[in-house]
Design a protein around this motif. Structure first.
Motif, short mmCIF file in Angstrom:
data_model
loop_
_atom_site.label_atom_id
_atom_site.label_comp_id
_atom_site.label_asym_id
_atom_site.label_seq_id
_atom_site.Cartn_x
_atom_site.Cartn_y
_atom_site.Cartn_z
N HIS A 55 -42.34 -20.59 -11.39
CA HIS A 55 -40.19 -20.20 -10.78
C HIS A 55 -40.16 -18.99 -11.17
O HIS A 55 -38.83 -18.86 -10.40
N SER A 56 -39.81 -18.27 -12.08
CA SER A 56 -39.53 -17.00 -12.00
C SER A 56 -39.99 -15.94 -11.76
O SER A 56 -38.59 -15.35 -10.91
N LEU A 57 -40.83 -15.73 -10.16
CA LEU A 57 -40.82 -15.48 -9.48
C LEU A 57 -40.62 -15.54 -8.21
O LEU A 57 -39.62 -15.01 -7.54
N GLN A 58 -39.70 -17.28 -8.00
CA GLN A 58 -39.27 -18.23 -7.58
C GLN A 58 -38.11 -17.30 -7.20
O GLN A 58 -37.46 -17.27 -6.33
N ASP A 84 -41.48 -19.98 -2.82
CA ASP A 84 -40.97 -21.24 -2.93
C ASP A 84 -41.82 -22.38 -2.88
O ASP A 84 -40.99 -23.00 -2.10
N VAL A 85 -42.95 -21.94 -2.36
CA VAL A 85 -43.44 -23.20 -1.73
C VAL A 85 -44.51 -23.63 -3.78
O VAL A 85 -45.57 -22.07 -3.76
N VAL A 86 -44.00 -24.42 -3.92
CA VAL A 86 -44.95 -24.70 -5.54
C VAL A 86 -46.32 -25.20 -5.20
O VAL A 86 -46.48 -26.15 -4.65
N PRO A 87 -47.14 -24.78 -6.32
CA PRO A 87 -49.06 -24.38 -6.23
C PRO A 87 -49.34 -26.03 -6.85
O PRO A 87 -48.40 -26.61 -7.65
#
Length: 393
Positions: A331-334, A342-345
Motif C-alpha cells: 500500500h505504501s507503493l500504491q 494498484d492491484v492488491v496481491p
C-alpha cells in the motif's frame, strides 16, 4: 514441447561441461554416475539455518544472497534496504565460515568449474551474491583524472563475492531501481557514469553482474556496457503481470543477447494474477522467457529460503493469511503510483513449490508439459552452469 532457439549475435554459447580434475580427500562419484543425474542449480536463495536442508534440496549449486541489510527510511515515507560495506563485509566473513565449517556439504564456488567439482564430490557449490552495489558506495571515485580504485570491491571479492546486483528496488549512484519507476512521473533511471565504471571493474574482476531490481533503462544500458554475460538472477516476465518488478520482453532479450540467464523466481504475486496460483503458472513463465530469449536464457531461481517462505510454511501455505504481511509495504507503493501496485496481491507462494523438493517438482512439471529432455537440462541448471563457467574464471 519444442522451442525455437534464438541466436542473437552477441550470445556466447559454451558447449560441453567438461570433466573436473579432482584432488580431494572427499568421496567422489564415478564420472558416469555424476553425469547421469540432471544438474540442479538455483539462481538465488540463502544459506539455511539447518544444514540438512542443503542435501534435501537436491541442489548441485546455488547462488546465495549473503547480504546484511540496513533499513533506510526515505523522504517519501517508503523504506529502502541498503547493503552497506560494513554490514556486508561482516556477513560475507560469517558466510565463508559457515561454508568452511561444513565441508561435507558445501564447496565455496569461486570459479564456474566448482559446480563440476562439488557434484562429483556429492557436495553443493555455493556462490556468494550481494543484492545491491551500496556495499561499494565509497569505491570508484575519480580524483584529478586518476583511475578509479575499488578497495571495498576488492576486499569483498577476496572473501568470495562472485555475483553483484547493481541495486535493490531503488536507485543508487550507479543505477536506477525498478521501484523508482513512478507511474505519474515515468521515472526510468539509466545507468550512471559511475555505474559504467562499476561495470568495467566487475568485468575486469570476473564478477557476474545481476540486473534484478534494476530499472528497465539501467538493465538495457548494462547489457550494452558489459563485455561479459549478465544475468537477471530472479524475476518474472511482465507479459503475465504488469508490474514494475517484472521485466519487459526488451529486458529478457537484452540479457539473452549477452549470453546471460533470466531466473524465474517463486514470488507468486509477480508470476500470475490468477488465484490460486499453480505450478502451471510457473511453467508458463519459464516457457515464455525461453520463447522470448531462447532456451539458453531461461532458468530457475527462488528468492526464498531453500525450504520455502517460512511464514507461509507455518501457515500450511494459506495464501489468504500469508499475504497480509506484505500489504503495508504494498500500500505504501500504491500511494506513490508505482506501476502494478494498484492491484492488491492475493497470494505469495505456489503451494506445490513452497517446498524443499521444488527442483524435482519443477523438473517433473516440465516433463509433463512435454519439454524436451535437453531443454529441461538447460532450465534446471545447465544455463546457470554455462554462464558461471563463462564469467567466473
Amino acid at each position: 514441447m519444442t522451442l525455437k532457439v534464438c541466436n542473437p549475435t552477441r550470445r556466447h554459447i559454451i558447449k560441453g561441461l567438461g570433466a573436473a580434475t579432482l584432488l580431494s580427500p572427499f568421496c567422489t562419484l564415478p564420472a558416469w554416475a555424476a553425469k547421469s543425474r540432471r544438474l540442479y542449480v538455483d539462481g538465488l536463495s540463502f544459506l539455511p539455518n539447518d544444514i540438512n536442508d542443503v542435501k534435501a534440496s537436491k541442489l548441485d549449486a546455488f547462488i546465495a544472497d549473503i547480504s546484511a541489510i540496513e533499513t533506510i527510511e526515505q523522504s517519501d515515507g517508503t523504506k529502502n534496504y541498503k547493503r552497506t560495506y560494513k554490514a556486508c563485509f561482516n556477513s560475507i566473513q560469517q558466510a565463508a565460515k559457515t561454508v568452511t565449517d561444513n565441508p561435507e556439504v558445501y564447496l565455496q564456488g569461486l570459479t564456474g568449474a566448482d559446480i563440476d567439482n562439488a557434484r562429483a564430490q556429492q557436495r553443493t557449490a555455493v556462490y556468494f551474491q550481494i543484492q545491491g552495489a551500496d556495499c561499494v558506495e565509497a569505491d570508484g571515485i575519480v580524483t584529478k583524472g586518476k583511475p578509479s580504485l575499488w578497495p571495498q570491491l576488492d576486499s569483498l571479492h577476496q572473501h568470495g563475492l562472485r555475483v553483484l546486483q547493481l541495486t535493490h528496488h531503488y536507485g543508487n549512484r550507479f543505477a536506477g531501481g525498478a521501484l523508482d519507476n513512478n507511474g505519474n512521473q515515468g521515472v526510468n533511471k539509466p545507468l550512471t557514469d559511475a555505474g559504467r565504471e562499476l561495470i568495467a571493474a566487475l568485468n575486469q574482476k570476473n564478477i557476474l553482474i545481476d540486473v534484478s531490481h534494476s530499472s528497465e533503462q539501467t538493465a538495457l544500458d548494462t547489457a550494452k556496457a558489459s563485455q561479459s554475460p549478465i544475468v537477471l538472477s530472479h524475476g518474472a516476465a511482465r507479459h503475465f503481470v504488469n508490474h514494475a518488478r517484472c521485466s519487459s520482453d526488451n529486458i529478457i532479450r537484452a540479457v539473452a543477447d549477452t549470453g546471460g540467464v533470466f531466473g524465474v523466481f517463486m514470488m507468486s504475486f509477480w508470476l500470475t494474477n490468477n488465484a490460486p496460483p499453480t505450478i502451471e503458472d510457473y511453467i508458463k513463465q519459464i516457457e515464455y522467457v525461453a520463447r522470448v530469449g531462447g532456451v539458453d536464457c531461461a532458468a530457475v531461481a527462488n528468492d526464498f529460503p531453500l525450504r520455502g517462505q517460512e511464514n507461509l510454511l507455518a501457515l500450511n501455505n494459506n495464501n489468504s493469511e500469508g499475504v497480509k504481511e506484505y500489504l503495508d509495504w504494498w500500500h505504501s507503493l500504491q500511494s506513490k503510483n508505482v506501476l502494478g501496485f494498484d492491484v492488491v496481491p492475493k497470494h505469495v507462494v505456489i503451494p506445490e513449490l513452497n517446498h524443499i523438493d521444488r527442483m524435482s517438482r519443477i523438473d517433473d512439471a516440465l516433463k509433463k508439459a512435454r519439454f524436451k529432455s535437453s531443454d529441461r537440462d538447460r532450465f534446471m541448471g545447465g544455463n546457470w552452469q554455462r554462464v558461471l563457467k563463462k564469467v567466473l574464471v
